[in-house]
Design a protein around this motif. Structure first.
Motif, PDB file in Angstrom:
ATOM      1  N   ILE A 283       0.822  -1.380   0.128  1.00 21.78           N
ATOM      2  CA  ILE A 283      -0.097  -0.131  -0.042  1.00 21.78           C
ATOM      3  C   ILE A 283       0.937   1.185  -0.011  1.00 21.78           C
ATOM      4  CG2 ILE A 283      -1.847   1.247   1.108  1.00 21.78           C
ATOM      5  CD1 ILE A 283      -2.799  -1.279   0.115  1.00 21.78           C
ATOM      6  N   VAL A 286       2.376   3.415  -2.915  1.00 22.78           N
ATOM      7  CA  VAL A 286       2.036   4.582  -3.680  1.00 22.78           C
ATOM      8  C   VAL A 286       2.608   5.974  -3.482  1.00 22.78           C
ATOM      9  CG1 VAL A 286      -0.389   3.913  -3.904  1.00 22.78           C
ATOM     10  CG2 VAL A 286       0.078   5.159  -1.873  1.00 22.78           C
ATOM     11  N   PRO A 341      -4.581   6.984 -15.357  1.00 24.21           N
ATOM     12  CA  PRO A 341      -4.469   6.699 -13.959  1.00 24.21           C
ATOM     13  C   PRO A 341      -5.822   6.756 -13.150  1.00 24.21           C
ATOM     14  CG  PRO A 341      -3.660   9.006 -14.597  1.00 24.21           C
ATOM     15  CD  PRO A 341      -4.321   8.157 -15.904  1.00 24.21           C
ATOM     16  N   GLU A 345      -6.906   3.359 -11.000  1.00 25.67           N
ATOM     17  CA  GLU A 345      -7.266   3.409  -9.532  1.00 25.67           C
ATOM     18  C   GLU A 345      -8.535   2.887  -9.132  1.00 25.67           C
ATOM     19  OE1 GLU A 345      -4.602   3.503  -7.817  1.00 25.67           O
ATOM     20  OE2 GLU A 345      -3.506   4.557  -8.916  1.00 25.67           O
ATOM     21  N   PHE A 349      -9.507  -0.079  -6.913  1.00 24.63           N
ATOM     22  CA  PHE A 349      -9.979   0.203  -5.424  1.00 24.63           C
ATOM     23  C   PHE A 349     -11.460   0.205  -5.311  1.00 24.63           C
ATOM     24  CE2 PHE A 349      -5.617   1.814  -5.491  1.00 24.63           C
ATOM     25  CZ  PHE A 349      -4.966   0.691  -4.633  1.00 24.63           C
ATOM     26  N   LEU A 353     -13.132  -2.001  -2.266  1.00 23.09           N
ATOM     27  CA  LEU A 353     -14.059  -1.181  -1.222  1.00 23.09           C
ATOM     28  C   LEU A 353     -15.223  -1.801  -1.073  1.00 23.09           C
ATOM     29  CD1 LEU A 353     -12.964   2.726  -1.561  1.00 23.09           C
ATOM     30  CD2 LEU A 353     -12.689   1.374   0.245  1.00 23.09           C
ATOM     31  N   LEU A 356     -14.936  -4.785   0.869  1.00 22.68           N
ATOM     32  CA  LEU A 356     -14.509  -4.587   2.258  1.00 22.68           C
ATOM     33  C   LEU A 356     -16.085  -4.262   2.961  1.00 22.68           C
ATOM     34  CD1 LEU A 356     -11.195  -2.575   2.089  1.00 22.68           C
ATOM     35  CD2 LEU A 356     -11.671  -4.846   2.886  1.00 22.68           C
TER      36      LEU A 356
ATOM     37  N   LYS B   5     -12.120  -2.048   9.063  1.00 22.22           N
ATOM     38  CA  LYS B   5     -11.937  -0.598   9.243  1.00 22.22           C
ATOM     39  C   LYS B   5     -10.458  -0.100   8.776  1.00 22.22           C
ATOM     40  CE  LYS B   5     -15.088   1.421  12.576  1.00 22.22           C
ATOM     41  NZ  LYS B   5     -15.385   1.638  13.932  1.00 22.22           N
ATOM     42  N   PHE B   6      -9.559  -1.097   9.278  1.00 22.27           N
ATOM     43  CA  PHE B   6      -8.023  -0.928   9.117  1.00 22.27           C
ATOM     44  C   PHE B   6      -7.894  -0.867   7.679  1.00 22.27           C
ATOM     45  CE2 PHE B   6      -3.984  -3.167   8.204  1.00 22.27           C
ATOM     46  CZ  PHE B   6      -3.288  -2.143   8.468  1.00 22.27           C
ATOM     47  N   PHE B   7      -8.571  -1.846   6.948  1.00 24.30           N
ATOM     48  CA  PHE B   7      -8.333  -2.149   5.477  1.00 24.30           C
ATOM     49  C   PHE B   7      -8.812  -1.010   4.780  1.00 24.30           C
ATOM     50  CE2 PHE B   7      -7.069  -6.446   6.818  1.00 24.30           C
ATOM     51  CZ  PHE B   7      -6.178  -6.728   6.120  1.00 24.30           C
ATOM     52  N   VAL B   8     -10.122  -0.660   5.380  1.00 21.73           N
ATOM     53  CA  VAL B   8     -10.849   0.564   4.651  1.00 21.73           C
ATOM     54  C   VAL B   8     -10.159   1.593   4.503  1.00 21.73           C
ATOM     55  CG1 VAL B   8     -12.960   2.213   4.584  1.00 21.73           C
ATOM     56  CG2 VAL B   8     -13.137  -0.251   4.874  1.00 21.73           C
ATOM     57  N   LEU B  10      -6.602   2.000   4.889  1.00 21.63           N
ATOM     58  CA  LEU B  10      -5.539   1.671   4.290  1.00 21.63           C
ATOM     59  C   LEU B  10      -5.717   1.958   2.727  1.00 21.63           C
ATOM     60  CD1 LEU B  10      -2.926   0.667   5.475  1.00 21.63           C
ATOM     61  CD2 LEU B  10      -3.313  -1.495   4.703  1.00 21.63           C
ATOM     62  N   PHE B  11      -6.884   1.297   2.182  1.00 22.14           N
ATOM     63  CA  PHE B  11      -7.062   1.601   0.908  1.00 22.14           C
ATOM     64  C   PHE B  11      -7.801   2.759   0.311  1.00 22.14           C
ATOM     65  CE2 PHE B  11      -6.595  -3.139   1.014  1.00 22.14           C
ATOM     66  CZ  PHE B  11      -5.728  -3.182  -0.107  1.00 22.14           C
ATOM     67  N   SER B  12      -8.182   3.358   1.306  1.00 18.89           N
ATOM     68  CA  SER B  12      -8.836   4.830   1.018  1.00 18.89           C
ATOM     69  C   SER B  12      -7.571   5.674   0.848  1.00 18.89           C
ATOM     70  CB  SER B  12      -9.737   5.351   2.227  1.00 18.89           C
ATOM     71  OG  SER B  12     -10.774   4.566   2.424  1.00 18.89           O
ATOM     72  N   ALA B  13      -6.680   5.450   1.708  1.00 22.53           N
ATOM     73  CA  ALA B  13      -5.226   6.256   1.528  1.00 22.53           C
ATOM     74  C   ALA B  13      -4.849   6.013   0.473  1.00 22.53           C
ATOM     75  CB  ALA B  13      -4.511   6.137   2.868  1.00 22.53           C
ATOM     76  N   ALA B  14      -4.644   4.866  -0.403  1.00 20.95           N
ATOM     77  CA  ALA B  14      -4.073   4.505  -1.178  1.00 20.95           C
ATOM     78  C   ALA B  14      -4.563   4.967  -2.691  1.00 20.95           C
ATOM     79  CB  ALA B  14      -3.994   2.720  -1.415  1.00 20.95           C
ATOM     80  N   ILE B  15      -5.988   5.091  -2.481  1.00 20.91           N
ATOM     81  CA  ILE B  15      -6.766   5.893  -3.527  1.00 20.91           C
ATOM     82  C   ILE B  15      -6.438   7.292  -3.703  1.00 20.91           C
ATOM     83  CG2 ILE B  15      -8.837   6.581  -4.347  1.00 20.91           C
ATOM     84  CD1 ILE B  15     -10.062   3.794  -3.071  1.00 20.91           C
ATOM     85  N   LEU B  17      -3.631   8.676  -2.448  1.00 11.99           N
ATOM     86  CA  LEU B  17      -2.067   9.016  -2.791  1.00 11.99           C
ATOM     87  C   LEU B  17      -1.878   8.265  -4.130  1.00 11.99           C
ATOM     88  CD1 LEU B  17      -1.162   8.265   0.830  1.00 11.99           C
ATOM     89  CD2 LEU B  17      -1.047  10.409  -0.225  1.00 11.99           C
ATOM     90  N   GLY B  18      -2.765   7.567  -4.512  1.00 10.59           N
ATOM     91  CA  GLY B  18      -2.335   7.008  -5.914  1.00 10.59           C
ATOM     92  C   GLY B  18      -2.610   7.731  -7.200  1.00 10.59           C
ATOM     93  N   PHE B  19      -2.992   8.820  -6.986  1.00  8.81           N
ATOM     94  CA  PHE B  19      -3.107   9.658  -8.396  1.00  8.81           C
ATOM     95  C   PHE B  19      -1.839  10.197  -8.760  1.00  8.81           C
ATOM     96  CE2 PHE B  19      -7.382   9.080  -7.097  1.00  8.81           C
ATOM     97  CZ  PHE B  19      -8.022   8.694  -8.452  1.00  8.81           C
TER      98      PHE B  19
END
Lengths: 366, 175
Positions: A283, A286, A341, A345, A349, A353, A356, B5-8, B10-15, B17-19
């Motif tokens: 993760i 990024v 991009p 994403e 994601f 999501l 999850l 929650k942890f995964f949500v 983590l992946f929200s942060a990834a989205i 920051l991923g741009f």
């Protein structure tokens, strides 16, 4: 299984042929095989690629349902022997970077951490190497060991290209050996070894991630045998291949803490921490650039030890699939900018999501 | 797993920051900032790093980069020292810069012998020479023609700036 084997072999063969539609126009070493099809028919190849991935996962699902030791090794043999002949720069150009870096060191005798391939202005590799404007991206153990496939290539580009594939295959087989030895469960081993993401990133794109994770896994299995000095040595080797396994250090520290307190080590917990730790660096990638599909290998290698955790199992399989979809925007649009991009994403994601959230709702209902 | 929650997160942060991020580069020949000056406690460690780098920058192009980098570094050091009227130390730094600069073209000859195309490196060297000469010309205007340096308990030393800078320019012109 009897019907599945020939069908799977046929599918892999078609996929290998499909990969050659992606040959770069500038890759003059393979000019006789160049058609330009993938670049002139982006829509068709994107749909074909998506279909291929779906078929790959359908086979994966069927194999995971019912597989024994003999079938596992047969499938590994079939997968590796067929896919190794695929065109390696179909989805990623990294293998060309490996070759270019090895050439800087072993042919030009320059330090690849200081001198970039692009500085050798006459070099034919520059015509088709994408990251020629970068110094070596990988650790020194990888750069030095890449001398084996490079030098065995005897200055023949195509031979060198396939040598890199064979070189990476040895480490994949090392992973197969370790996983089967310690899980003793073909279904568990198949989770990693027959994963479409692992097969594509190892046998098609020849990424060095399986090499790094082989030494990472080896170091943990050596801890299991209480050979901690050797374990540290192999962890160091792993880190010096691609750096990411530095995130296994907390796992090692946890192990040493337990040992120092005289507590028994729960190895499933160790593998769970390893999985989570490598997922975190996955993760965090990024921050550096972006999440590349082959980074999935970093945590998927620990999946066979965590089969009973249903969430991890479903999450891993889903993310393997979604990571392979990340190739679609470039394949369809032909560039890395604009909508590409965002699409990339979103493809990864958004479904994740949803998964999850649904999983969370299901959990709370139960 | 109760870590939904942890995964949500983590992946929200990834989205987010991923741009993609934009970066810009300047292609002009730029000299480095002044580094640690003589007398600073980090000056000697920097010299040691420079000696280690000599071995890390192997190969003709590697050595080309090394000598150019060191020549640039010592020129900037000399300029700074002259500005602070540390003439004797400045002369030392300029002489070091000159010695490194002389080595650069030798590396290009070696590279050519090893069948490496040196055209790009020659352009870099030309730009570096121009920049060095620009600095040296300014120094020539600012510095006195001669200077008599009288250190404690030692005989005085005569520094001929005009001659030193002219020689430095000649080295950069490859004459």
């Amino acid at each position: 299984m009897r019907v599945l084997f020939p069908l799977y072999a046929l599918f892999l063969t078609i996929f290998v042929v499909f990969s050659y539609l992606f040959i770069d126009q500038n890759l003059f070493y393979l000019k006789n095989l160049y058609t330009g099809f993938a670049y002139q028919n982006r829509g068709i190849v994107s749909v074909a690629y998506l279909l291929s991935i779906l078929i790959f996962f359908a086979f994966y699902y069927l194999f995971l349902k019912k597989i024994n030791n003999k079938e596992l090794f047969k499938l590994i043999a079939v997968s590796s022997l067929i896919l190794i002949f695929s065109y390696p720069a179909m989805l990623s150009f990294d293998i060309l970077n490996y070759i270019a870096t090895a050439k800087v060191l072993f042919f030009y005798q320059e330090n690849p951490y200081i001198i970039m391939p692009i500085e050798f202005v006459d070099d034919p590799l520059l015509l088709f190497t994408r990251a020629a404007n970068k110094v070596a991206l990988y650790g020194p153990i990888w750069v030095i060991s890449s001398g084996i496939p490079y030098l065995l290539g005897l200055k023949n580009f195509v031979l060198t290209l396939f040598n890199f594939k064979v070189f990476v295959t040895f480490f994949y087989l090392g992973n197969v050996y370790l996983l089967q030895k310690y899980t003793k469960d073909p279904k568990a081993t198949a989770l990693f070894t027959l994963s479409p993401l692992v097969l594509i990133e190892t046998f098609v794109s020849s990424h060095n991630d399986v090499v790094m994770m082989f030494f990472g896994l080896l170091s943990i299995t050596l801890l299991m045998k209480n050979k901690w000095k050797l374990a540290i040595f192999f962890l160091l080797l792993s880190v010096l291949i691609k750096y990411s396994t530095i995130f296994l250090i907390p796992v090692f520290l946890y192990y040493f803490l337990l040992r120092s307190k005289g507590k028994t080590v729960d190895w499933e917990k160790i593998f769970l921490f390893s999985y989570i730790s490598m997922l975190v660096i996955f993760i965090l990638s990024v921050f550096r650039e972006e999440i590349y599909p082959w980074y999935g290998i970093w945590f998927l290698i620990f999946l066979p030890f965590l089969r009973r955790y249903k969430f991890i199992l479903y999450f891993s399989i889903l993310i393997s699939f979604l990571l392979l979809l990340r190739y679609l925007p470039y394949m369809y649009l032909g560039n890395y900018f604009g909508a590409a991009p965002i699409m990339r994403e979103a493809l990864t994601f958004v479904p994740l999501l949803f998964f999850l959230i649904i999983y969370k709702i299901k959990l709370s209902k139960n | 797993m109760k870590n939904g929650k942890f995964f949500v997160l983590l992946f929200s942060a990834a989205i987010i920051l991923g741009f993609p991020k934009l970066t810009f580069a300047n292609s002009e020949y730029v000299l480095p900032y002044p580094s640690f000056m003589p007398g600073n406690f980090l000056y000697q460690p920097r010299q040691l790093i420079s000696k280690i780098n000599y071995y890390l920058y192997f190969g003709d192009f590697g050595k080309f980069d090394y000598f150019l980098k060191e020549s640039d570094h010592h020129l900037v050091e000399a300029k700074t020292l002259f500005e602070y009227k540390q003439y004797f130390l400045g002369v030392n730094a300029l002489e070091k810069s000159n010695n490194y600069f002389k080595q650069i073209s030798i590396q290009l000859v070696k590279a050519k012998k090893n069948k490496k195309n040196t055209s790009e490196k020659e352009i870099i060297l030309k730009k570096a020479s121009e920049k060095h000469i620009e600095i040296l010309t300014k120094l020539k205007e600012e510095l006195p023609e001669h200077f008599r340096w009288t250190p404690e308990k030692s005989p005085p030393t005569e520094i001929n700036f005009r001659q030193l800078i002219d020689t430095s320019i000649i080295i950069r012109k490859g004459l």
